[in-house]
Write a protein that holds these residues in place. Structure first.
Motif, PDB file in Angstrom:
ATOM      1  N   THR A 113      -6.193 -28.296  18.583  1.00 45.31           N
ATOM      2  CA  THR A 113      -5.942 -27.148  17.718  1.00 45.31           C
ATOM      3  C   THR A 113      -5.862 -25.858  18.522  1.00 45.31           C
ATOM      4  N   ARG A 114      -6.668 -25.741  19.555  1.00 48.90           N
ATOM      5  CA  ARG A 114      -6.565 -24.570  20.427  1.00 48.90           C
ATOM      6  C   ARG A 114      -5.186 -24.506  21.076  1.00 48.90           C
ATOM      7  N   LEU A 115      -4.649 -25.668  21.409  1.00 51.10           N
ATOM      8  CA  LEU A 115      -3.350 -25.719  22.073  1.00 51.10           C
ATOM      9  C   LEU A 115      -2.203 -25.453  21.111  1.00 51.10           C
ATOM     10  N   ALA A 116      -2.384 -25.836  19.842  1.00 49.80           N
ATOM     11  CA  ALA A 116      -1.294 -25.714  18.868  1.00 49.80           C
ATOM     12  C   ALA A 116      -1.823 -25.187  17.540  1.00 49.80           C
ATOM     13  N   PRO A 117      -2.317 -23.958  17.515  1.00 50.83           N
ATOM     14  CA  PRO A 117      -2.856 -23.421  16.260  1.00 50.83           C
ATOM     15  C   PRO A 117      -1.778 -23.335  15.187  1.00 50.83           C
ATOM     16  N   GLY A 118      -2.139 -23.763  13.998  1.00 47.44           N
ATOM     17  CA  GLY A 118      -1.225 -23.674  12.872  1.00 47.44           C
ATOM     18  C   GLY A 118      -0.358 -24.889  12.658  1.00 47.44           C
ATOM     19  N   ASP A 119      -0.175 -25.709  13.675  1.00 45.36           N
ATOM     20  CA  ASP A 119       0.669 -26.904  13.519  1.00 45.36           C
ATOM     21  C   ASP A 119       0.241 -27.949  14.541  1.00 45.36           C
ATOM     22  N   VAL A 120      -0.956 -28.485  14.350  1.00 48.27           N
ATOM     23  CA  VAL A 120      -1.523 -29.384  15.343  1.00 48.27           C
ATOM     24  C   VAL A 120      -1.039 -30.821  15.171  1.00 48.27           C
ATOM     25  N   GLY A 121      -0.442 -31.149  14.033  1.00 46.20           N
ATOM     26  CA  GLY A 121      -0.080 -32.532  13.735  1.00 46.20           C
ATOM     27  C   GLY A 121       0.743 -33.218  14.804  1.00 46.20           C
ATOM     28  N   PRO A 122       1.847 -32.626  15.273  1.00 44.13           N
ATOM     29  CA  PRO A 122       2.649 -33.296  16.310  1.00 44.13           C
ATOM     30  C   PRO A 122       1.867 -33.547  17.603  1.00 44.13           C
ATOM     31  N   VAL A 123       0.932 -32.646  17.938  1.00 52.37           N
ATOM     32  CA  VAL A 123       0.124 -32.828  19.140  1.00 52.37           C
ATOM     33  C   VAL A 123      -0.839 -33.996  18.948  1.00 52.37           C
ATOM     34  N   VAL A 124      -1.471 -34.050  17.783  1.00 44.05           N
ATOM     35  CA  VAL A 124      -2.399 -35.140  17.486  1.00 44.05           C
ATOM     36  C   VAL A 124      -1.671 -36.476  17.533  1.00 44.05           C
ATOM     37  N   ASP A 125      -0.467 -36.533  16.979  1.00 46.39           N
ATOM     38  CA  ASP A 125       0.273 -37.793  16.962  1.00 46.39           C
ATOM     39  C   ASP A 125       0.669 -38.231  18.373  1.00 46.39           C
ATOM     40  N   LEU A 126       1.019 -37.280  19.223  1.00 41.76           N
ATOM     41  CA  LEU A 126       1.338 -37.622  20.616  1.00 41.76           C
ATOM     42  C   LEU A 126       0.098 -38.119  21.347  1.00 41.76           C
ATOM     43  N   LEU A 127      -1.011 -37.409  21.170  1.00 42.63           N
ATOM     44  CA  LEU A 127      -2.227 -37.784  21.881  1.00 42.63           C
ATOM     45  C   LEU A 127      -2.744 -39.153  21.456  1.00 42.63           C
ATOM     46  N   ALA A 128      -2.524 -39.548  20.210  1.00 41.47           N
ATOM     47  CA  ALA A 128      -3.083 -40.808  19.701  1.00 41.47           C
ATOM     48  C   ALA A 128      -2.561 -42.022  20.445  1.00 41.47           C
ATOM     49  N   ILE A 129      -1.397 -41.903  21.081  1.00 37.19           N
ATOM     50  CA  ILE A 129      -0.801 -43.069  21.765  1.00 37.19           C
ATOM     51  C   ILE A 129      -0.567 -42.787  23.243  1.00 37.19           C
ATOM     52  N   THR A 130      -1.346 -41.864  23.776  1.00 36.50           N
ATOM     53  CA  THR A 130      -1.326 -41.626  25.213  1.00 36.50           C
ATOM     54  C   THR A 130      -2.755 -41.721  25.733  1.00 36.50           C
ATOM     55  N   GLY A 131      -2.892 -41.653  27.040  1.00 40.36           N
ATOM     56  CA  GLY A 131      -4.211 -41.641  27.666  1.00 40.36           C
ATOM     57  C   GLY A 131      -4.147 -40.859  28.953  1.00 40.36           C
ATOM     58  N   PRO A 132      -5.288 -40.382  29.454  1.00 37.71           N
ATOM     59  CA  PRO A 132      -5.297 -39.625  30.702  1.00 37.71           C
ATOM     60  C   PRO A 132      -5.089 -40.529  31.914  1.00 37.71           C
ATOM     61  N   VAL A 133      -4.582 -39.950  32.986  1.00 39.22           N
ATOM     62  CA  VAL A 133      -4.447 -40.687  34.240  1.00 39.22           C
ATOM     63  C   VAL A 133      -5.825 -41.104  34.742  1.00 39.22           C
ATOM     64  N   ARG A 134      -5.843 -42.128  35.580  1.00 38.04           N
ATOM     65  CA  ARG A 134      -7.092 -42.779  35.992  1.00 38.04           C
ATOM     66  C   ARG A 134      -7.592 -42.287  37.348  1.00 38.04           C
ATOM     67  N   ASN A 135      -8.774 -42.785  37.701  1.00 37.77           N
ATOM     68  CA  ASN A 135      -9.283 -42.708  39.070  1.00 37.77           C
ATOM     69  C   ASN A 135      -9.213 -41.308  39.672  1.00 37.77           C
ATOM     70  N   MET A 136      -9.680 -40.332  38.900  1.00 38.29           N
ATOM     71  CA  MET A 136      -9.811 -38.940  39.342  1.00 38.29           C
ATOM     72  C   MET A 136      -8.482 -38.245  39.570  1.00 38.29           C
ATOM     73  N   ALA A 137      -7.362 -38.850  39.115  1.00 37.73           N
ATOM     74  CA  ALA A 137      -6.066 -38.181  39.272  1.00 37.73           C
ATOM     75  C   ALA A 137      -6.010 -36.885  38.477  1.00 37.73           C
ATOM     76  N   HIS A 138      -6.804 -36.799  37.406  1.00 37.66           N
ATOM     77  CA  HIS A 138      -6.799 -35.576  36.593  1.00 37.66           C
ATOM     78  C   HIS A 138      -7.729 -34.504  37.172  1.00 37.66           C
ATOM     79  N   ASP A 139      -8.456 -34.829  38.214  1.00 41.53           N
ATOM     80  CA  ASP A 139      -9.328 -33.844  38.858  1.00 41.53           C
ATOM     81  C   ASP A 139      -8.495 -33.048  39.858  1.00 41.53           C
ATOM     82  N   HIS A 140      -7.909 -31.965  39.399  1.00 38.53           N
ATOM     83  CA  HIS A 140      -6.991 -31.197  40.229  1.00 38.53           C
ATOM     84  C   HIS A 140      -7.704 -30.466  41.362  1.00 38.53           C
ATOM     85  N   ARG A 141      -9.017 -30.335  41.273  1.00 36.08           N
ATOM     86  CA  ARG A 141      -9.772 -29.682  42.353  1.00 36.08           C
ATOM     87  C   ARG A 141      -9.659 -30.472  43.651  1.00 36.08           C
ATOM     88  N   ILE A 142      -9.610 -31.818  43.520  1.00 39.29           N
ATOM     89  CA  ILE A 142      -9.509 -32.650  44.722  1.00 39.29           C
ATOM     90  C   ILE A 142      -8.163 -32.430  45.395  1.00 39.29           C
TER      91      ILE A 142
END
Length: 712
Positions: free
Chosen positions: A523-552
């Motif tokens: 909702t913070r990312l898409a205030p007022g129209d979060v539905g399309p974001v929720v639907d996208l997120l429901a069938i995705t997942g984050p990358v594995r093995n610390m790939a999402h840790d951009h500090r590294i």
């Protein structure tokens, strides 16, 4: 005798939904159905306790049970229609890992619990919550007898308030969920480079910067957990991972002159008597807050260079005849073990301590490979297995579920992968150490099996802020609760996922903030129209093995960043149960359940059409625009799935162009999944857009393959 107070508590309990079979997790040792009847529950339970000691703790457990059942069913029971219950304890010992066995019987007279001890009653209550299910249509449970006992005495979760502080409220939610899944140990990593998280009145500079728990809050958390049959094991990591301590009290620290990725190594000074005096006072203060007999001192990942330039350490080596820095580390750990023993505690350390020649009662926590567990038990140490169970690596539930705590190989880098990595760069040749490599080992001997006391699932906090704990930990931790509790022969991954989907809903309804927090980020990312974001997120997942840790990645490039944990990948479920359900439906359809065609068509149509909706809401929002390729990929896969479904329904072949396009998209999904599947690959292979992996590939692939086969 306890009357109506337990009434509303366990009254609603006992009920399996009349519409669906209960989903028990962990699976019990045995379930025996006793005829065709059901116990209908219309009113509160009247129960009596026999041999359980002071019933106050169990009365409080009954109140919690009542609250959970009320949330799960929404039913209000008739106080004039009580249900009889009998609870017997074979001992009144209250230890969290004693008396956990139970027998639960349901018949026309009500229900009975015969437990090994009061903690066994709590474990039986956990099963009763699941038998009730979520149906508000009425409470009825088939006549049956459940016999159950844990496989391992130590069944834990580790949380890391040191990296990102975790609020008391969030800790309590996790403890509540742990009780429902029969965990009995919460290990808290309370100090590291980023902070020291417990109030010290002897050394107040430790708390000068950052959040920490007041001593009264620690006592509150400990009591809260004990009420639920869960021990709290504190960890204060020494001599490495101690930058916060050394910055507060530099006189007991050593800072190396050499650096790694631009950062000097830090550790406590093993050559200073002041260090041991400091730890004796500090550990004494901390031990008084945590009554459990176990005390974790870390002992892991000490820099090989941190003491190289220290003159007093060189003098210590000469005086004590210490051959190298590993021997210095061993000297330090021996001194610390004496401090811990003097406090009346049993010392625990990460696997590095196994080679320090410590007393045999030191418990070793294996974290890098299955080999480490095998080696520690071979040295005579009681051992807790954590290799393969690191939930912060964001691997799916079935990956962790497939690793048995007693397996002597299976968790860690394969020798072939390690050699491949070492050949890629001098940095990887240094980082990929032998300790990370898992080699074939013979099975545990009976003596080693006795020393393997259990397992623990860590959720390290580098990319797990307070808001993310609920959905990073659950529901995946539930399958590890089963791996640690149930017999080793419980292995059916398909059935695990079937039950996990129901258990996940029960956990959310009972109080977890997993879905609420994910929706908050979206909702913070898409205030007022979060539905399309929720639907996208429901069938995705984050990358594995610390790939999402951009500090590294930034450090590897010589930069330092602070990463905000409020992106799409932070809100995506680690394991998309919706995508799993779709894959199961597609497989069943292909196998002959043609009635699923409309369900599949509805899902695929919605996913195809969500792309236009997502593009509209993402316009002008960079954090959402990053996932435009993800949305397009989902839409393309959905179109391919619809084409394959139409071909199968109409008996017409897929065109060559449709087949080629489907194969291209499925190959892209597979490549994006593989890019972060293995450790270290995540840092050397390109990652998908917005750090999101699309999860509907297996379901679409089943439809496309069936359509292609029909064409031929």
């Amino acid at each position: 005798m306890i009357g109506r107070s337990l009434g509303s508590a366990a009254a609603m309990l006992l009920a399996a939904s009349a519409q669906a079979a209960p989903a028990l997790m962990p699976l019990p040792k045995s379930v025996t159905m006793n005829g065709e009847g059901e116990l209908a529950v219309a009113g509160p339970l009247e129960a009596d306790w026999r041999g359980c000691g002071d019933p106050v703790r169990l009365e409080r457990a009954a109140v919690r049970l009542n609250a959970d059942i009320l949330r799960q069913t929404g039913l209000i029971l008739d106080a004039d229609k009580p249900v009889a219950a009998s609870v017997t304890c074979r001992t009144d010992e209250n230890a969290v890992d004693a008396g956990e066995s139970y027998r639960l019987t349901v018949n026309a007279q009500g229900f009975a619990i015969d437990a090994g001890g009061p903690t066994g009653v709590l474990r039986a209550f956990a099963t009763l919550r699941q038998l009730v299910g979520l149906s508000p249509a009425g409470i009825a449970i088939p006549y049956q007898t459940i016999r159950d006992a844990p496989r391992f005495a130590w069944r834990g979760v580790m949380l890391d308030p040191a990296r990102h502080f975790i609020s008391v409220a969030t800790l309590k939610r996790q403890i509540d969920a742990m009780e429902r899944l029969k965990f009995n140990t919460l290990h808290l990593h309370l100090s590291d480079d980023q902070g020291f998280r417990v109030e010290s009145r002897l050394y107040p500079k430790l708390n000068a910067d950052g959040d920490y728990y007041r001593q009264e809050e620690i006592r509150e958390i400990v009591a809260y957990a004990a009420d639920r049959g869960i021990r709290i094991v504190p960890e204060f990591d020494v001599p490495g991972h101690s930058r916060a301590i050394v910055e507060a009290y530099p006189e007991i620290g050593t800072i190396s002159e050499t650096t790694f990725l631009g950062v000097p190594a830090v550790a406590l000074n093993p050559a200073s008597e002041g260090t041991y005096e400091f730890l004796e006072r500090l550990f004494g203060e901390m031990a008084g807050l945590f009554p459990d007999p176990h005390f974790h001192v870390g002992g892991d990942e000490v820099s090989e260079t941190v003491w190289n330039d220290a003159a007093d350490v060189k003098a210590l080596m000469a005086r004590e005849n210490l051959a190298d820095m590993k021997a210095v580390e061993g000297y330090f750990l021996h001194r610390v073990s004496k401090i811990v023993r003097k406090l009346g505690k049993t010392m625990i350390g990460w696997e590095e301590v196994a080679k320090a020649g410590l007393p045999g009662d030191t418990i070793v926590q294996a974290w890098q490979t299955s080999n480490a567990m095998a080696d520690a038990t071979a040295r005579g140490h009681r051992t807790v297995m954590s290799a393969g169970y690191y939930l912060n690596l964001l691997m799916p539930a079935d990956y962790h579920y497939a690793i048995d705590p007693a397996a002597t190989s299976g968790a860690g880098l394969t020798p072939e992968h390690a050699e491949q990595l070492r050949g890629l760069s001098p940095l990887l040749a240094t980082v990929v150490t032998d300790a990370l490599v898992d080699h074939p080992h013979p099975p545990l001997t009976p003596e080693q099996e006795e020393l393997l006391i259990g397992a623990e699932a860590p959720l390290w906090g580098e990319i797990a802020a307070d808001e993310l704990i609920d959905h990073h930990l659950w529901p995946r931790a539930a399958v590890l609760a089963e791996r640690f509790w149930s017999p080793a022969k419980v292995r059916d991954e398909s059935d695990m996922y079937r039950r996990l989907a129901i258990v996940a809903e029960q956990l959310t309804v009972s109080g977890l903030d997993d879905q609420a927090n994910r929706l908050r980020i979206a909702t913070r990312l898409a205030p007022g129209d979060v539905g399309p974001v929720v639907d996208l997120l429901a069938i995705t997942g984050p990358v594995r093995n610390m790939a999402h840790d951009h500090r590294i990645k930034a450090m590897l490039a010589g930069r330092r960043i602070v990463q905000p944990l409020n992106a799409l990948a932070d809100a995506a479920p680690v394991d998309s149960l919706l995508a799993r359900r779709f894959a199961d439906e597609a497989a069943r359809y292909v196998a002959g359940e043609r009635g699923l065609a409309e369900t599949l068509k509805g899902r695929l149509t919605a996913w195809r059409d969500n792309d236009a909706r997502y593009r509209a809401v993402a316009a002008g929002k960079p954090m959402l625009e990053a996932a435009l390729p993800t949305s397009a990929l989902i839409a393309g896969l959905a179109r391919s799935g619809l084409a394959a479904l139409a071909a199968l329904e109409g008996g017409t072949p897929l065109s060559a162009a449709e087949t080629e396009e489907a194969k291209r998209l499925l190959a892209q999904v597979a490549a994006e999944e593989a890019a972060s599947w293995r450790p270290f690959d995540s840092f050397i292979r390109p990652q998908p857009a917005a750090d999101l992996i699309v999860k509907i590939g297996p379901g679409v692939s089943a439809l496309v393959e069936a359509a292609a086969a029909a064409k031929d």
